[in-house]
Design a protein around this motif. Structure first.
Motif, PDB file in Angstrom:
ATOM      1  N   GLY A   1       0.816  -1.209   0.000  1.00 36.93           N
ATOM      2  CA  GLY A   1       0.000   0.000   0.000  1.00 36.93           C
ATOM      3  C   GLY A   1       0.848   1.257   0.000  1.00 36.93           C
ATOM      4  O   GLY A   1       0.585   2.209  -0.729  1.00 36.93           O
ATOM      5  N   LEU A   2       1.918   1.255   0.837  1.00 37.21           N
ATOM      6  CA  LEU A   2       2.809   2.409   0.887  1.00 37.21           C
ATOM      7  C   LEU A   2       3.520   2.612  -0.450  1.00 37.21           C
ATOM      8  O   LEU A   2       3.731   3.746  -0.873  1.00 37.21           O
ATOM      9  N   SER A   3       3.893   1.516  -1.114  1.00 38.69           N
ATOM     10  CA  SER A   3       4.547   1.618  -2.426  1.00 38.69           C
ATOM     11  C   SER A   3       3.633   2.306  -3.422  1.00 38.69           C
ATOM     12  O   SER A   3       4.062   3.173  -4.187  1.00 38.69           O
ATOM     13  N   ARG A   4       2.347   1.908  -3.412  1.00 35.43           N
ATOM     14  CA  ARG A   4       1.400   2.537  -4.334  1.00 35.43           C
ATOM     15  C   ARG A   4       1.224   4.011  -4.002  1.00 35.43           C
ATOM     16  O   ARG A   4       1.140   4.863  -4.889  1.00 35.43           O
ATOM     17  N   VAL A   5       1.171   4.332  -2.720  1.00 35.78           N
ATOM     18  CA  VAL A   5       1.037   5.731  -2.297  1.00 35.78           C
ATOM     19  C   VAL A   5       2.268   6.530  -2.726  1.00 35.78           C
ATOM     20  O   VAL A   5       2.157   7.670  -3.181  1.00 35.78           O
ATOM     21  N   ASP A   6       3.457   5.942  -2.589  1.00 36.57           N
ATOM     22  CA  ASP A   6       4.690   6.611  -3.014  1.00 36.57           C
ATOM     23  C   ASP A   6       4.645   6.951  -4.503  1.00 36.57           C
ATOM     24  O   ASP A   6       5.040   8.046  -4.919  1.00 36.57           O
ATOM     25  N   VAL A   7       4.182   5.982  -5.296  1.00 33.53           N
ATOM     26  CA  VAL A   7       4.086   6.197  -6.749  1.00 33.53           C
ATOM     27  C   VAL A   7       3.158   7.370  -7.044  1.00 33.53           C
ATOM     28  O   VAL A   7       3.472   8.259  -7.849  1.00 33.53           O
ATOM     29  N   LEU A   8       2.000   7.378  -6.383  1.00 32.11           N
ATOM     30  CA  LEU A   8       1.047   8.469  -6.603  1.00 32.11           C
ATOM     31  C   LEU A   8       1.641   9.807  -6.174  1.00 32.11           C
ATOM     32  O   LEU A   8       1.470  10.827  -6.845  1.00 32.11           O
ATOM     33  N   SER A   9       2.335   9.802  -5.039  1.00 32.31           N
ATOM     34  CA  SER A   9       2.935  11.036  -4.538  1.00 32.31           C
ATOM     35  C   SER A   9       3.990  11.567  -5.503  1.00 32.31           C
ATOM     36  O   SER A   9       4.066  12.774  -5.768  1.00 32.31           O
ATOM     37  N   GLU A  10       4.814  10.671  -6.051  1.00 33.36           N
ATOM     38  CA  GLU A  10       5.854  11.084  -6.990  1.00 33.36           C
ATOM     39  C   GLU A  10       5.258  11.605  -8.297  1.00 33.36           C
ATOM     40  O   GLU A  10       5.860  12.435  -8.982  1.00 33.36           O
ATOM     41  N   ALA A  11       4.062  11.107  -8.657  1.00 30.63           N
ATOM     42  CA  ALA A  11       3.425  11.533  -9.904  1.00 30.63           C
ATOM     43  C   ALA A  11       2.757  12.900  -9.775  1.00 30.63           C
ATOM     44  O   ALA A  11       2.465  13.545 -10.787  1.00 30.63           O
ATOM     45  N   LEU A  12       2.535  13.359  -8.546  1.00 29.10           N
ATOM     46  CA  LEU A  12       1.776  14.589  -8.327  1.00 29.10           C
ATOM     47  C   LEU A  12       2.334  15.792  -9.086  1.00 29.10           C
ATOM     48  O   LEU A  12       1.568  16.509  -9.745  1.00 29.10           O
ATOM     49  N   PRO A  13       3.655  16.065  -9.042  1.00 28.03           N
ATOM     50  CA  PRO A  13       4.154  17.237  -9.777  1.00 28.03           C
ATOM     51  C   PRO A  13       3.876  17.165 -11.280  1.00 28.03           C
ATOM     52  O   PRO A  13       3.609  18.192 -11.908  1.00 28.03           O
ATOM     53  N   PHE A  14       3.923  15.961 -11.830  1.00 28.80           N
ATOM     54  CA  PHE A  14       3.669  15.803 -13.267  1.00 28.80           C
ATOM     55  C   PHE A  14       2.190  15.989 -13.576  1.00 28.80           C
ATOM     56  O   PHE A  14       1.825  16.592 -14.589  1.00 28.80           O
ATOM     57  N   ILE A  15       1.338  15.478 -12.694  1.00 29.43           N
ATOM     58  CA  ILE A  15      -0.103  15.675 -12.868  1.00 29.43           C
ATOM     59  C   ILE A  15      -0.429  17.162 -12.821  1.00 29.43           C
ATOM     60  O   ILE A  15      -1.203  17.674 -13.641  1.00 29.43           O
ATOM     61  N   GLN A  16       0.177  17.874 -11.876  1.00 28.27           N
ATOM     62  CA  GLN A  16      -0.061  19.316 -11.767  1.00 28.27           C
ATOM     63  C   GLN A  16       0.457  20.058 -13.000  1.00 28.27           C
ATOM     64  O   GLN A  16      -0.173  21.003 -13.479  1.00 28.27           O
ATOM     65  N   ARG A  17       1.615  19.611 -13.513  1.00 28.26           N
ATOM     66  CA  ARG A  17       2.207  20.283 -14.672  1.00 28.26           C
ATOM     67  C   ARG A  17       1.346  20.114 -15.920  1.00 28.26           C
ATOM     68  O   ARG A  17       1.211  21.051 -16.727  1.00 28.26           O
ATOM     69  N   PHE A  18       0.772  18.919 -16.091  1.00 24.14           N
ATOM     70  CA  PHE A  18       0.059  18.637 -17.337  1.00 24.14           C
ATOM     71  C   PHE A  18      -1.459  18.742 -17.223  1.00 24.14           C
ATOM     72  O   PHE A  18      -2.166  18.521 -18.204  1.00 24.14           O
ATOM     73  N   LYS A  19      -1.958  19.068 -16.048  1.00 22.87           N
ATOM     74  CA  LYS A  19      -3.410  19.176 -15.887  1.00 22.87           C
ATOM     75  C   LYS A  19      -3.962  20.232 -16.846  1.00 22.87           C
ATOM     76  O   LYS A  19      -3.463  21.346 -16.934  1.00 22.87           O
ATOM     77  N   GLY A  20      -5.001  19.844 -17.581  1.00 25.48           N
ATOM     78  CA  GLY A  20      -5.622  20.749 -18.540  1.00 25.48           C
ATOM     79  C   GLY A  20      -4.899  20.847 -19.866  1.00 25.48           C
ATOM     80  O   GLY A  20      -5.369  21.526 -20.781  1.00 25.48           O
ATOM     81  N   LYS A  21      -3.755  20.152 -20.007  1.00 22.51           N
ATOM     82  CA  LYS A  21      -2.985  20.202 -21.248  1.00 22.51           C
ATOM     83  C   LYS A  21      -3.397  19.042 -22.165  1.00 22.51           C
ATOM     84  O   LYS A  21      -3.765  17.958 -21.703  1.00 22.51           O
ATOM     85  N   THR A  22      -3.298  19.286 -23.464  1.00 19.24           N
ATOM     86  CA  THR A  22      -3.646  18.264 -24.454  1.00 19.24           C
ATOM     87  C   THR A  22      -2.414  17.449 -24.815  1.00 19.24           C
ATOM     88  O   THR A  22      -1.338  18.012 -25.071  1.00 19.24           O
ATOM     89  N   VAL A  23      -2.556  16.134 -24.823  1.00 17.50           N
ATOM     90  CA  VAL A  23      -1.491  15.241 -25.295  1.00 17.50           C
ATOM     91  C   VAL A  23      -2.060  14.384 -26.422  1.00 17.50           C
ATOM     92  O   VAL A  23      -3.149  13.825 -26.295  1.00 17.50           O
ATOM     93  N   VAL A  24      -1.340  14.337 -27.522  1.00 14.53           N
ATOM     94  CA  VAL A  24      -1.771  13.543 -28.683  1.00 14.53           C
ATOM     95  C   VAL A  24      -0.948  12.274 -28.729  1.00 14.53           C
ATOM     96  O   VAL A  24       0.291  12.320 -28.705  1.00 14.53           O
ATOM     97  N   VAL A  25      -1.629  11.143 -28.780  1.00 11.55           N
ATOM     98  CA  VAL A  25      -0.975   9.831 -28.771  1.00 11.55           C
ATOM     99  C   VAL A  25      -1.248   9.132 -30.092  1.00 11.55           C
ATOM    100  O   VAL A  25      -2.410   8.959 -30.481  1.00 11.55           O
ATOM    101  N   LYS A  26      -0.175   8.751 -30.782  1.00 13.77           N
ATOM    102  CA  LYS A  26      -0.349   7.914 -31.968  1.00 13.77           C
ATOM    103  C   LYS A  26      -0.227   6.461 -31.529  1.00 13.77           C
ATOM    104  O   LYS A  26       0.764   6.045 -30.918  1.00 13.77           O
TER     105      LYS A  26
END
Length: 327
Positions: free
Chosen positions: A46-71
């Protein structure tokens, strides 16, 4: 003489439960120890999963509302497991506030259906030779089958997808390839009108775009999905363009899989092409990324579609999983 009355059991009354001997302390201790270990493992996971989410937070904040195009296409489409991984990644990105746009090919599926109707797939310089019959099959498979299957998969995972092709609302206007005499109805992107995409993306839906488009006369063309994704990314002002491929990214040494170039700018990648370090099928992918960057897309990444959750690794971690090209 005193007679004792015999005890007769009453079938209507519950009998007393037999007494069980208490477990010995030597037996109880291993059970307790195992339970404690399982508890610690659950907490650790559980702590490992929480760590992953915590580490992803800055990236989520950076890209929130931004468009990403995936081929999406090629290797990432070949197994249900990889397909499910890509779909779940897209839905997760949408749920945390990013605005994904999916542009897809469907080469293996097209080949399968061509063989069913007795047509042998033909390629020239990596491009599909597309006569009138092949074009008809391409449109039926990409627009009618692959596109709607991807829409259904996204919806099943909790997202809301809208299926489109280049013909819808004149999203993509095509023109014949310069080599049309040899390739047939293989087209290039003449222009993109992203008007139809803006309300879809703003509403939190995921556009799923098949790369079949028409020219000014209404003639259908098969458009390379990498090229279409790059032009769509530029038209919608995307933050990132991500190309899912069959390789790990750009390699400094084509014969050394461990020589992955993690980040490079336009000048650097052009030098690699000039030096012959980027060749073959990687050249059009690199050119597509460079063109998108020149039109305002912030970064473009070439990532390995065979790696589970490669989209999340590239967007939500420092390490990434492929090659990121910057302007």
């Amino acid at each position: 003489m005193l007679l004792t009355k015999p005890q007769v059991s009453n079938p209507l009354l519950p009998s007393a439960p037999p007494s069980n001997p208490a477990p010995s302390s030597s037996h109880a201790r291993p059970l307790a120890a195992r339970a404690a270990r399982r508890g610690r493992l659950r907490v650790s996971a559980g702590l490992s999963r929480v760590d992953v989410l915590s580490e992803a937070l800055p990236f989520i904040q950076r890209f929130k509302g931004k468009t990403v195009v995936v081929k999406y296409g090629g290797a990432a489409m070949k197994t249900p497991e990889l397909q499910a991984s890509v779909i779940r990644d897209l839905v997760l990105l949408s749920c945390v506030g990013l605005r994904p746009v999916l542009v897809h090919g469907g080469g293996p599926e097209i080949n399968s259906w061509l063989l069913r109707v007795g047509v042998e797939p033909q390629f020239r310089d990596g491009l599909r030779v597309t006569d009138a019959l092949t074009m008809e099959v391409v449109e039926m498979v990409l627009v009618g089958k692959v596109n709607k299957n991807l829409v259904s998969l996204i919806n099943l995972e909790g997202g809301t997808a809208v299926g489109l092709c280049g013909k819808d609302a004149c999203l993509i206007t095509a023109r014949p390839s310069p080599n049309a005499a040899a390739l047939g109805f293989v087209g290039e992107v003449a222009r993109v009108d992203a008007t139809v995409l803006h309300p879809i993306v703003a509403s939190g839906h995921i556009p799923v775009i098949a790369t079949v488009a028409a020219d000014e006369t209404g003639q259908a063309y098969n458009i390379n999905a990498d090229t279409a994704a790059g032009e769509i990314a530029a038209a919608v002002g995307a933050e990132k363009l991500l190309l899912l491929t069959d390789v790990s990214g750009i390699l400094a040494d084509r014969n050394d899989p461990g020589s992955l170039v993690k980040e490079i700018d336009i000048a650097g990648v052009r030098q690699m092409v000039a030096d012959g370090k980027v060749a073959g099928g990687m050249i059009p992918k690199v050119e597509c990324c460079v063109r998108a960057l020149a039109q305002g897309v912030h970064t473009a990444s070439i990532i390995d579609g065979r790696v589970p959750h490669s989209l999340l690794l590239e967007i939500l971690t420092d390490e990434g999983t492929g090659t990121m090209i910057t302007g």
